[in-house]
Structure formats: structure tokens, C-alpha cells
Write a protein that holds these residues in place. Structure first.
Motif, mmCIF file in Angstrom:
data_model
loop_
_atom_site.group_PDB
_atom_site.id
_atom_site.type_symbol
_atom_site.label_atom_id
_atom_site.label_comp_id
_atom_site.label_asym_id
_atom_site.label_seq_id
_atom_site.Cartn_x
_atom_site.Cartn_y
_atom_site.Cartn_z
ATOM 1 N N ASN A 123 3.824 5.291 -6.381
ATOM 2 C CA ASN A 123 2.415 5.163 -5.978
ATOM 3 C C ASN A 123 1.477 5.476 -7.146
ATOM 4 O O ASN A 123 0.432 4.841 -7.289
ATOM 5 N N ARG A 165 -3.477 -1.208 -8.164
ATOM 6 C CA ARG A 165 -4.260 -1.366 -6.914
ATOM 7 C C ARG A 165 -5.758 -1.368 -7.207
ATOM 8 O O ARG A 165 -6.516 -2.096 -6.567
ATOM 9 N N ASP A 198 0.845 -1.193 0.000
ATOM 10 C CA ASP A 198 0.000 0.000 0.000
ATOM 11 C C ASP A 198 0.889 1.256 0.000
ATOM 12 O O ASP A 198 2.116 1.166 0.080
ATOM 13 N N GLN A 199 0.206 2.394 -0.063
ATOM 14 C CA GLN A 199 0.921 3.665 -0.215
ATOM 15 C C GLN A 199 1.936 3.917 0.900
ATOM 16 O O GLN A 199 3.076 4.286 0.636
#
Ligand code: ATP
Ligand code: MG
Length: 335
Positions: free
Chosen positions: A286, A293, A215-216
Motif C-alpha cells: 500500500n 494512487r 484500493d487499500q
């Protein structure tokens, strides 16, 4: 007899040993996403191959989940089961039959000479290879020839395995009849991505990876602690760009070319701090991971869909395998 196929056929895949990372993306996945449109692609999850080194119940009982994770990684990067066949090796048992036949066409010393064997034994501290480990490239030959693949996209390290496949295919054709097309390795031009430690290629067993599923916040943390230029002590010191992992990643994942070239220029002159270079890199990675994602979130936890993809792909691969096996047994006069 060799069938005429409309599109060149591809066989490639992964052992389900853990999540895929940015190195896999650069080295193979990016290419697979492209190949699926103009090739007849078979993507194998080679779980039987994991048994050659993962010898424990703890590992085998996790294979099902690892395969599901692999499918999720594939879907997230844009591999589309409507455009390709994603299948699990153990669900296509014909491959072991073919492997048993092929194992008579190759000598033990030939298998011992395959360079990856020495590497694996060295890396894992294995003194004597099991028959299974020695047989690794033979089982792989069965995967490839079972679907009569024309092209086998592999990293340079696996080129020697495709050589074994070619030898087996030629020997079989000579001995029994012309069943197999001779496949060629397709060595990707993506190169090898260095890990966040800057010391070795990104590899999950080293733990220097940014995963496609990170994740980020995880990406931000990993980038913040990335290895950069050890000779540069303060932002005003002129730095090295060449071979610096942070710029290798900027080149690979930052689509803002003007920003990258500006950062490089200022880094060389000692006019930018690591914090700015890393912050911009984390943003770029990201951004790169955002559509990945999004696709993942559509399928995450939906085991019925994921299992359905594996079942359907394995059914298709089994049909191909059975056709090839029937042909093999027929030319051999066994059936
Ligand atoms: P392990 O640590 O278990 O060896 P890994 O992370 O090194 O895992 P592999 O399963 O060995 O991944 O990699 C499979 C294939 O993915 C390689 O043959 C290569 O084509 C590609 N690949 C893996 N890591 C990288 C990388 N860092 N850069 C480019 N390609 C990679
Ligand atoms: Mg590896």
C-alpha cells in the motif's frame, strides 16, 4: 536513408486487454519510466493486435475504454506524455499498409514457427490460426519499423517477434534500399513476478493479480489470502523463504530492508506468524501504491485529458508513420 536521431528510439507497449498489475510494473513499467528520460519513447496501445484473439463485438466495443484505462495506468506510474508518445495503433492506419507490404516478405511456415503462436493456440484452444493471428508478428514488425525504433523492450516471450522484425527489415533493405535500422530487443532484467496463488506468473487471465488500481482494502484482502509456505502448519514451524511468494513480494515492494531481513530470519526459525508477515507486506504494498494512487486520482474520470493524450500521441505517431511509408513507397518505386 536512415535518419540520424539524437536519442535511441524505443517502441514498446501493451494490448489494451485490461488493467495493469504489479507484474507489469516489475516486468516493464518501471523500466519505461526510466527509459522515457534518455530515450525517444513510443508507447503503443496495440488494439488491432487484440483482434487476433478477442473475436467478439462485446470485446471490440470495450477497446476504447480499455485504452483509456491503459493511459490512466501509464500516468499513474509516472509515464509522462511530455516525455514520450502514447498512441493507439488503430489511430495510425499507415501501420496496416506497411504490414500488407511486409506480409510478402515472410513465408507462412516461418510465421507458423514463431513459438508464441503455439502457446496462444494451446492456451485458447484454437485449432487453426486465422490469417490475422498468423500475421501477429508481421503487424508488430510494422509497429516497430514504422517509427524506425532502435530498441524494443519486450519480455523474453516476445523476443521471437523481434527476430521476425529484424528479418523483415533486412529483407526489405536488401530488396528495395536501406530504409530501416535493424532494431534490437531489450530484455528487461525485472524478471517475472509470481502471482498471489504462488503457482504461475501474475497474469490477468489467471486472476492471481494485484492491480495498480486496487484500493487499500482490496490489497489487504488479496495479501491476507496469499499462498505462502504449504509445509508450514503453525508459526513455530521453521518456514521456507526461498521461492515463497510472500517474501518475493517483500523483496520487490518493501523498501524497509531491515524489516524484510528480520522477517526472513524469524520465518526460517519459526518465530513469526503468517499474519505478521502478511500485515507488513500489505502495508508495504500500500505504501508502494500510494504515489501511484495519487497520480491516478489527478486524472481519473477526466476523459477529455485522457482522450487528448491519445489524440496527440496518435497524431505524432502518424506523422512518423507517414514519413516512413512515403520513404518505403518511394524506394519501391510505387510513388
Ligand atoms: P494475459 O493474461 O491477457 O496474457 P498478462 O497479465 O499476462 O495478460 P500480458 O499482456 O501478457 O499480461 O503482458 C505483457 C507484458 O507485460 C509481458 O510481455 C511482460 O513483459 C510483462 N508482464 C506481464 N506479466 C508479468 C509478470 N507477472 N511479471 C513480469 N512481467 C510481466
Ligand atoms: Mg500474458
Amino acid at each position: 536513408m536512415t535518419q540520424t536521431k539524437q536519442k535511441p528510439r524505443i517502441l514498446t507497449g501493451d494490448r489494451p486487454t485490461g488493467p495493469l498489475h504489479l507484474g507489469h510494473y516489475v516486468g516493464t513499467l518501471k523500466n519505461r519510466v526510466k527509459l522515457q528520460h534518455d530515450h525517444d519513447c513510443f508507447f503503443i496501445m496495440a488494439d488491432l493486435h487484440t483482434l487476433t484473439t478477442a473475436i467478439s463485438k462485446e470485446k471490440t466495443q470495450d477497446l476504447k475504454n480499455k485504452a483509456r484505462g491503459l493511459v490512466l495506468d501509464y500516468l499513474s506510474v509516472g509515464i509522462d506524455p511530455n516525455n514520450c508518445v502514447i498512441y493507439q495503433q488503430s489511430k495510425v492506419p499507415q501501420v496496416t499498409y506497411l504490414s500488407a507490404i511486409f506480409s510478402n516478405l515472410i513465408t507462412v511456415p516461418r510465421c507458423q514457427r514463431v513459438p508464441t503462436l503455439k502457446d496462444v493456440m494451446h492456451d485458447l484452444g484454437i485449432k487453426q490460426p486465422s490469417l490475422g493471428l498468423l500475421n501477429y508478428p508481421v503487424l508488430q514488425a510494422a509497429d516497430i519499423l514504422m517509427v524506425k525504433a532502435d530498441l524494443v523492450p519486450v519480455g523474453r516471450d516476445q523476443e521471437s517477434h523481434v527476430e521476425v522484425t529484424k528479418e523483415i527489415a533486412r529483407d526489405f533493405n536488401k530488396l528495395y534500399g536501406d530504409v530501416f535500422p535493424i532494431p534490437n530487443a531489450l530484455i528487461g532484467d525485472g524478471g517475472t513476478l509470481v502471482g498471489t496463488d504462488g503457482q504461475a506468473k501474475m497474469s490477468k487471465s489467471i486472476g492471481n493479480c494485484i492491480y495498480l488500481s486496487d484500493d487499500q482494502d482490496t490489497v489487504n484482502k488479496k495479501v491476507r489470502s496469499m499462498y505462502t509456505d504449504p509445509t508450514r502448519l503453525k508459526p513455530t514451524d521453521p518456514g521456507h523463504v526461498e521461492g515463497n511468494p510472500i517474501f518475493i513480494y517483500h523483496d520487490a515492494f518493501n523498501d524497509n530492508l531491515v524489516e524484510v531481513s528480520d522477517l526472513k530470519k524469524r520465518y526460517l526459525l519459526g518465530q513469526v506468524g503468517d499474519v505478521e508477515v502478511k500485515t507488513k507486506l500489505a502495508l508495504a504494498i500500500n505504501k508502494f501504491l500510494t504515489p501511484i494512487r495519487e497520480r491516478r486520482s489527478q486524472f481519473e474520470g477526466k476523459f477529455d485529458i485522457i482522450d487528448g493524450i491519445i489524440e496527440e500521441g496518435s497524431r505524432k505517431a502518424s506523422l512518423e508513420a507517414q514519413k516512413t511509408l512515403d520513404e518505403v513507397l518511394s524506394v519501391m518505386g510505387i510513388k
